[in-house]
Scaffold this active site. Sequence first.
Site, mmCIF file in Angstrom:
data_model
loop_
_atom_site.group_PDB
_atom_site.id
_atom_site.type_symbol
_atom_site.label_atom_id
_atom_site.label_comp_id
_atom_site.label_asym_id
_atom_site.label_seq_id
_atom_site.Cartn_x
_atom_site.Cartn_y
_atom_site.Cartn_z
ATOM 1 N N LYS A 23 0.834 -1.210 0.000
ATOM 2 C CA LYS A 23 0.000 0.000 0.000
ATOM 3 C C LYS A 23 0.862 1.251 0.000
ATOM 4 O O LYS A 23 0.636 2.182 -0.782
ATOM 5 C CB LYS A 23 -0.892 -0.007 1.248
ATOM 6 C CG LYS A 23 -1.494 1.322 1.615
ATOM 7 C CD LYS A 23 -2.380 1.214 2.830
ATOM 8 C CE LYS A 23 -1.743 1.541 4.137
ATOM 9 N NZ LYS A 23 -1.441 2.958 4.378
ATOM 10 N N ASN A 24 1.865 1.263 0.885
ATOM 11 C CA ASN A 24 2.644 2.489 1.062
ATOM 12 C C ASN A 24 3.598 2.767 -0.092
ATOM 13 O O ASN A 24 4.241 3.811 -0.129
ATOM 14 C CB ASN A 24 3.403 2.451 2.396
ATOM 15 C CG ASN A 24 2.451 2.620 3.570
ATOM 16 O OD1 ASN A 24 1.273 2.921 3.373
ATOM 17 N ND2 ASN A 24 2.945 2.430 4.775
ATOM 18 N N CYS A 43 -4.431 12.604 13.547
ATOM 19 C CA CYS A 43 -5.320 11.458 13.479
ATOM 20 C C CYS A 43 -5.157 10.702 14.779
ATOM 21 O O CYS A 43 -4.451 11.158 15.672
ATOM 22 C CB CYS A 43 -5.024 10.596 12.266
ATOM 23 S SG CYS A 43 -3.473 9.737 12.374
ATOM 24 N N ARG A 64 0.795 14.323 13.611
ATOM 25 C CA ARG A 64 1.186 14.146 12.216
ATOM 26 C C ARG A 64 1.201 15.450 11.404
ATOM 27 O O ARG A 64 0.457 15.596 10.425
ATOM 28 C CB ARG A 64 0.292 13.100 11.545
ATOM 29 C CG ARG A 64 0.288 11.801 12.306
ATOM 30 C CD ARG A 64 -0.380 10.695 11.571
ATOM 31 N NE ARG A 64 0.439 10.164 10.506
ATOM 32 C CZ ARG A 64 0.117 9.108 9.786
ATOM 33 N NH1 ARG A 64 -1.005 8.488 10.005
ATOM 34 N NH2 ARG A 64 0.901 8.678 8.826
ATOM 35 N N ASP A 111 4.573 0.518 12.206
ATOM 36 C CA ASP A 111 3.368 -0.120 11.660
ATOM 37 C C ASP A 111 3.231 -1.588 12.072
ATOM 38 O O ASP A 111 2.246 -2.236 11.714
ATOM 39 C CB ASP A 111 3.365 -0.024 10.124
ATOM 40 C CG ASP A 111 2.982 1.372 9.645
ATOM 41 O OD1 ASP A 111 2.621 2.215 10.483
ATOM 42 O OD2 ASP A 111 3.038 1.610 8.415
ATOM 43 N N ARG A 146 -8.605 -0.578 5.380
ATOM 44 C CA ARG A 146 -7.780 0.445 4.711
ATOM 45 C C ARG A 146 -6.423 -0.133 4.316
ATOM 46 O O ARG A 146 -5.839 0.291 3.322
ATOM 47 C CB ARG A 146 -7.535 1.640 5.643
ATOM 48 C CG ARG A 146 -8.707 2.563 5.784
ATOM 49 C CD ARG A 146 -8.316 3.786 6.571
ATOM 50 N NE ARG A 146 -7.105 4.408 6.022
ATOM 51 C CZ ARG A 146 -6.342 5.273 6.662
ATOM 52 N NH1 ARG A 146 -6.646 5.638 7.881
ATOM 53 N NH2 ARG A 146 -5.277 5.783 6.091
HETATM 54 C C1 UD1 Z 1 4.370 6.681 6.461
HETATM 55 C C2 UD1 Z 1 3.467 5.494 6.279
HETATM 56 C C3 UD1 Z 1 2.896 5.053 7.614
HETATM 57 C C4 UD1 Z 1 4.016 4.818 8.622
HETATM 58 C C5 UD1 Z 1 4.941 6.019 8.706
HETATM 59 C C6 UD1 Z 1 6.163 5.792 9.580
HETATM 60 C C7 UD1 Z 1 2.584 5.882 4.053
HETATM 61 C C8 UD1 Z 1 1.407 6.187 3.223
HETATM 62 N N1 UD1 Z 1 2.382 5.857 5.381
HETATM 63 O O1 UD1 Z 1 3.564 7.746 6.966
HETATM 64 O O2 UD1 Z 1 2.164 3.835 7.418
HETATM 65 O O3 UD1 Z 1 3.464 4.579 9.904
HETATM 66 O O4 UD1 Z 1 5.414 6.361 7.377
HETATM 67 O O5 UD1 Z 1 6.899 4.721 9.100
HETATM 68 O O6 UD1 Z 1 3.662 5.614 3.556
HETATM 69 N N2 UD1 Z 1 6.548 14.379 10.817
HETATM 70 C C9 UD1 Z 1 6.668 15.710 11.144
HETATM 71 N N3 UD1 Z 1 6.529 16.622 10.134
HETATM 72 C C10 UD1 Z 1 6.297 16.265 8.837
HETATM 73 C C11 UD1 Z 1 6.193 14.883 8.529
HETATM 74 C C12 UD1 Z 1 6.315 13.961 9.548
HETATM 75 O O7 UD1 Z 1 6.870 16.068 12.300
HETATM 76 O O8 UD1 Z 1 6.173 17.130 7.980
HETATM 77 C C13 UD1 Z 1 6.650 13.363 11.897
HETATM 78 C C14 UD1 Z 1 5.349 12.574 12.072
HETATM 79 O O9 UD1 Z 1 4.431 13.244 12.891
HETATM 80 C C15 UD1 Z 1 5.853 11.297 12.691
HETATM 81 C C16 UD1 Z 1 7.231 11.105 12.038
HETATM 82 O O10 UD1 Z 1 7.595 12.384 11.506
HETATM 83 O O11 UD1 Z 1 6.018 11.484 14.064
HETATM 84 C C17 UD1 Z 1 7.263 10.091 10.923
HETATM 85 O O12 UD1 Z 1 6.246 10.371 9.992
HETATM 86 P P1 UD1 Z 1 6.393 10.043 8.449
HETATM 87 O O13 UD1 Z 1 7.599 9.188 8.223
HETATM 88 O O14 UD1 Z 1 6.270 11.303 7.686
HETATM 89 O O15 UD1 Z 1 5.090 9.174 8.203
HETATM 90 P P2 UD1 Z 1 4.119 9.239 6.964
HETATM 91 O O16 UD1 Z 1 4.889 9.463 5.719
HETATM 92 O O17 UD1 Z 1 2.961 10.113 7.284
#
Ligand code: UD1
Length: 417
Positions: free
Chosen positions: A22-23, A116, A121, A304, A396
């Site tokens: 999915k990711n 969420c 996030r 995850d 999902r």
């Molecule tokens: C992706 C995955 C999700 C997984 C996560 C961490 C997808 C669609 N989803 O989510 O399943 O749980 O990686 O492996 O690929 N953060 C910030 N600022 C930002 C972006 C992120 O502070 O602009 C923080 C987030 O709040 C979190 C951490 O960084 O605490 C990691 O998030 P991130 O790696 O960005 O996760 P996603 O890409 O949203």
Amino acid sequence: MERFVIQGRVPLKGKLRIPGAKNSALPLMCASILAEGKTRLLNVPHLMDVVTMQQVLEGLGIKVVRKDTTLEIDSTNLSGFEAPYELVKKMRASILVLGPLLARYGKAEICLPGGCCIGRRPVNLHLEGLRKLGARIKVKRGYIEAYTKGFKGSPIHLDLPSVGATENLMLSACLSEGETVIKNASRAPEVVDLARFLRKMGAEIQGEGTSTIRIGGVKKLRSTHHSIIPDRIAAGTLLMAIVISRGEAVLEGTRPDHLGIVFTKLREMGAEIEVNSDKVRIKGGDYLRSVRIKTLPYPGFPTDLQPQITSLACLARGTSVITETIFENRFTHTPELQKMGAKIKQEGARVVVEEMPSLFGNLVRASDIRGGAALVLAGLAAQGTTIIEEIHHIDRGYEELEGNLSQLGAKMVRIKE
Ligand code: UD1
């Protein structure tokens, strides 16, 4: 409303094939925006999040046709630049259309994804990086309004190795002028898959899989086709399902090299694992041993899979400690596991799990994808019947979970009411 009903204590046996990730599918669908013509993505899982991303793309005027596990995406003509609230609210990964829309069309409007149930996030790293590349961004009444007269390559140092920010910036930088270097980039396999796909489209990218990714901007990209990597989180969840049921089964079509730390931790807990090219045979031991886990960015233990391994820890001999460092609030499954008899206590960012000889079936509620999967695993091991509500969260991220587990012998059905 649908529910899962599980009769526990059946050892899982047989073999299963792992679907596409999915990711990886979601960012690759967004990458299709970057080129005119038809993109073909193979091995795309049948999941609600993929349907949501399809709706986001269709909302932009892109034609998407699914044939079995292939998606054909025609991005020749776009009619809009907006990803609306209803879709972004359903799935935060919709933010990944921001970079490609700006790179190809110079403008985009996207609802600001809020927090969420697993944490705040924020998307600050996405926005700061895009600004460095030359985007003008305003956040007004919950919407991100962005435009650019053209991206210019830039050094970008991410505060955290965010998967989504790394992907959004790669998607943006490949159509810029000059070179972008992303430091402290995510090393996740899904980022590597995106880099490979973008290279097939004509992008100049190096260093994926390391913390420094270099992207040389090109003027145009072409549409292409690509087969999505296997889902390491679905594989990890199923491996844990087999172990918690004390079964023995084989998963086919996996990428064992993406599962290193998962194998290490499951072996520490007593599982026997044999790897033969893309096949993994796993056998649950007679009993489980306690474990210490700390979630970390890849190649560390994936957040995850944290809820799922917590279910295993509930039945392990000794005291397990599981620390979550990625999301602030990824313990929504904990009170539900308590209802099933687990001796589990949350202490800030960690849970301490004491040994229990058994879990007991109960009525429980899923509140996110992976927390929901943890309840399924607990149900497979529990005495009696477990009923799980709100299973749309699980849908999902898992294709046909009840079908797959039933194929391995689980007594699990979906009840529609
Ligand atoms: C992706 C995955 C999700 C997984 C996560 C961490 C997808 C669609 N989803 O989510 O399943 O749980 O990686 O492996 O690929 N953060 C910030 N600022 C930002 C972006 C992120 O502070 O602009 C923080 C987030 O709040 C979190 C951490 O960084 O605490 C990691 O998030 P991130 O790696 O960005 O996760 P996603 O890409 O949203």
